[in-house]
Design an enzyme around this catalytic site. Structure first.
Site, PDB file in Angstrom:
ATOM      1  N   LYS A  22       0.840  -1.207   0.000  1.00  0.00           N
ATOM      2  CA  LYS A  22       0.000   0.000   0.000  1.00  0.00           C
ATOM      3  C   LYS A  22       0.872   1.253   0.000  1.00  0.00           C
ATOM      4  CE  LYS A  22      -1.639   1.532   4.082  1.00  0.00           C
ATOM      5  NZ  LYS A  22      -1.356   2.932   4.456  1.00  0.00           N
ATOM      6  N   ASN A  23       1.874   1.263   0.873  1.00  0.00           N
ATOM      7  CA  ASN A  23       2.632   2.503   1.060  1.00  0.00           C
ATOM      8  C   ASN A  23       3.626   2.788  -0.063  1.00  0.00           C
ATOM      9  OD1 ASN A  23       1.141   2.933   3.292  1.00  0.00           O
ATOM     10  ND2 ASN A  23       2.756   2.434   4.779  1.00  0.00           N
ATOM     11  N   CYS A 123      -5.146   8.099   9.746  1.00  0.00           N
ATOM     12  CA  CYS A 123      -5.306   7.391  11.013  1.00  0.00           C
ATOM     13  C   CYS A 123      -4.978   8.311  12.179  1.00  0.00           C
ATOM     14  CB  CYS A 123      -4.333   6.206  11.074  1.00  0.00           C
ATOM     15  SG  CYS A 123      -4.857   4.773  10.157  1.00  0.00           S
ATOM     16  N   ARG A 128       0.791  14.342  13.481  1.00  0.00           N
ATOM     17  CA  ARG A 128       1.223  14.226  12.094  1.00  0.00           C
ATOM     18  C   ARG A 128       1.182  15.560  11.332  1.00  0.00           C
ATOM     19  NH1 ARG A 128      -1.292   8.762   9.722  1.00  0.00           N
ATOM     20  NH2 ARG A 128       0.658   8.584   8.585  1.00  0.00           N
ATOM     21  N   VAL A 130       2.650  18.840   8.891  1.00  0.00           N
ATOM     22  CA  VAL A 130       3.204  18.839   7.527  1.00  0.00           C
ATOM     23  C   VAL A 130       4.332  19.870   7.378  1.00  0.00           C
ATOM     24  CG1 VAL A 130       1.174  17.911   6.338  1.00  0.00           C
ATOM     25  CG2 VAL A 130       1.342  20.373   6.713  1.00  0.00           C
ATOM     26  N   ASP A 314       4.808   0.307  11.949  1.00  0.00           N
ATOM     27  CA  ASP A 314       3.606  -0.323  11.394  1.00  0.00           C
ATOM     28  C   ASP A 314       3.458  -1.793  11.801  1.00  0.00           C
ATOM     29  OD1 ASP A 314       2.896   2.036  10.208  1.00  0.00           O
ATOM     30  OD2 ASP A 314       3.618   1.515   8.215  1.00  0.00           O
ATOM     31  N   ARG A 406      -8.610  -0.611   4.608  1.00  0.00           N
ATOM     32  CA  ARG A 406      -7.733   0.412   4.027  1.00  0.00           C
ATOM     33  C   ARG A 406      -6.384  -0.188   3.624  1.00  0.00           C
ATOM     34  NH1 ARG A 406      -6.887   5.602   7.478  1.00  0.00           N
ATOM     35  NH2 ARG A 406      -5.621   5.942   5.644  1.00  0.00           N
TER      36      ARG A 406
END
Ligand code: EPU
Length: 427
Positions: A22-23, A123, A128, A130, A314, A406
């Site tokens: 996914k990432n 999530c 988080r 920027v 993760d 997801r």
């Protein structure tokens, strides 16, 4: 809303095909914005986040075709054709569901010299911010304003200009974004303290296949010589190391013998080493790696999450689930995100003994978990509950599994084929 029901107690045996990461798939899809030619991606996982990003890219004018789907577990082939960018705005309604969608700001700014992108969601694992993204883009000459929850970025006349960008802390997303912005900038960009996660290298290699000039791939220093244009390419998404690590932990938990096809130990060596120390047998084979365990007598091993090649954040929740059954006390320290222990309260419902002290969790193994009704709180946390359910005595129900969808492709089917008693139920 769907739930997952698990009856614990079965060992896992057989084969699981690891999907595309996914990432890596998400930033690779975003890279299609950099060229007016077609980017064809193979091994794209069929996930909710991939579908959401398809919507976002379509809104920018990208023509998307699914050429082959993944019925045979071979992964989707999807082509992305951004012959023209019709809209340089990524609106709140589309971006708020997934943090990675913010990354479109890099290619839009590079190719169109402007972008208006909603501040991201994703999530709830920490604040988080920027700031690294914005400072990096400013270093390339962009002007940045924040208005009504949107970042409005403009390149200087003639486009972005190469420069030195040094991130204060390793960030996967900021590295992807500044790298994608720099490939079309005038002059050379040096990104210091860049992330070197395998997914970053996968994207860098795709950009090179599209005509970008990047050296230092796989290191913390990326040197990017801007080029005028990129062209189309055909590129394969690498196998998902987090999915592979998750299944490895599931087998360690239940016991059994599973070949994780396409899995690559070298992409998760730190986690594999911890599992081996805990008493699990892991061997790379020609077409994947094999995990064998007897499902009992796991040794407690302390872990601290770190950037690649360290133990991945993760996999922290899944490892914590595993350690709830270890013979003794394991200390787990989360260093990447400040709020990534939401699974602890849910694991406690199974009878797990876990104490939190700031960034540290102390897990005392218990002889048996009991089935429970639990709730998924974020993507990786939710799969840790599934892992616990696989060995818990009795039935477990996991609700809010949209988090799971997801990032895990056909989780129930993959585990079910190996002997787990697991089903998705719709109420
Ligand atoms: N950070 C800042 N400022 C920034 C950017 C990051 O302070 O401008 C901080 C973050 O708050 C965090 C740390 O830097 O404390 C590292 O965050 P990073 O930017 O590396 O994370 P990310 O790019 O948002 C990606 C993955 C995550 C994974 C992390 C760390 C994708 C789509 N997401 O997130 O994956 O946990 O890197 O490896 O690639 C997941 O798949 O479940 C997931 C959360």
């Amino acid at each position: 809303m769907d739930r997952i029901r698990i009856k614990g107690g079965n060992q896992l045996n057989g084969e699981i095909v690891i999907s595309g990461a996914k990432n890596a798939a998400l930033p690779l899809m975003i890279a299609s914005l950099l060229t007016s030619e077609k980017l064809v991606l193979d091994n794209v996982p069929a996930l909710a986040d991939v579908k959401q990003l398809q919507k976002i890219l379509a809104n920018h004018g990208v023509d998307i075709k699914i050429n082959a789907n993944s019925d045979d577990m071979g992964g989707q082939q999807i082509s992305f054709h951004a012959s023209q960018i019709s809209d340089t705005c990524a609106p709140y309604e589309l971006v708020s569901a997934m943090r990675a969608s913010f990354w479109v700001i890099g290619p839009l700014l590079a190719r169109m010299h402007e972008a208006k992108v909603s501040l991201p969601g994703g999530c709830a694992i920490g604040t988080r911010p920027v700031d690294f993204f914005l400072d990096g883009l400013k270093a390339l000459g962009a002007s940045i304003k924040i208005e009504d929850g949107y970042v409005i970025a403009k390149a200087p006349k003639g486009g972005l200009r190469g420069n030195r960008v040094c991130f204060p802390k390793v960030s996967v997303g900021a590295t992807h974004t500044v790298m994608m912005a720099a490939v079309l900038a005038n002059g050379t960009t040096i990104i210091e303290n860049a992330a070197r996660e395998p997914e970053v290298s996968n994207v860098a290699n795709c950009l090179v296949a599209m005509g970008a000039k990047i050296s230092g791939i796989d290191t913390h220093t990326l040197i990017i010589e801007g080029v005028e244009k990129l062209h189309g390419a055909n590129f394969e998404v690498l196998p998902d190391r987090i999915e592979a690590g998750t299944f490895a932990m599931a087998v360690a938990m239940t016991g059994g013998d599973v070949l994780l096809k396409k899995g690559r130990v070298q992409d998760l060596q730190a986690a594999a080493d911890v599992l081996i120390d805990a008493g699990v047998d892991i061997k790379q084979e020609r077409n994947g790696f094999r995990v064998k365990a007897n499902g009992a007598g796991l040794r407690p091993i302390n872990v601290e999450t770190d950037v690649f090649p360290g133990f991945p954040t993760d996999l922290q929740a899944q490892y914590m689930a595993l350690m709830t059954r270890a013979a003794g006390e394991a200390h787990i320290k989360e260093t990447i995100f400040e709020n990534r222990f939401m699974h602890v309260a849910e694991l406690a419902r199974f009878g797990a003994d876990i104490k939190i002290d700031g960034q540290n969790a102390i897990v005392n193994g218990v002889p048996q978990l009991r089935g429970a009704q639990v709730m998924a709180t974020d993507l990786r946390a939710s799969v840790s509950l599934v892992i616990a359910g696989l060995v818990a005595d009795g039935e477990t129900f996991v609700s809010r599994i949209y988090h799971l969808d997801r990032g895990f492709e056909r989780l129930e089917e993959k585990l079910g084929r190996c002997g787990a008693d697991i089903a998705r139920i719709s109420d």
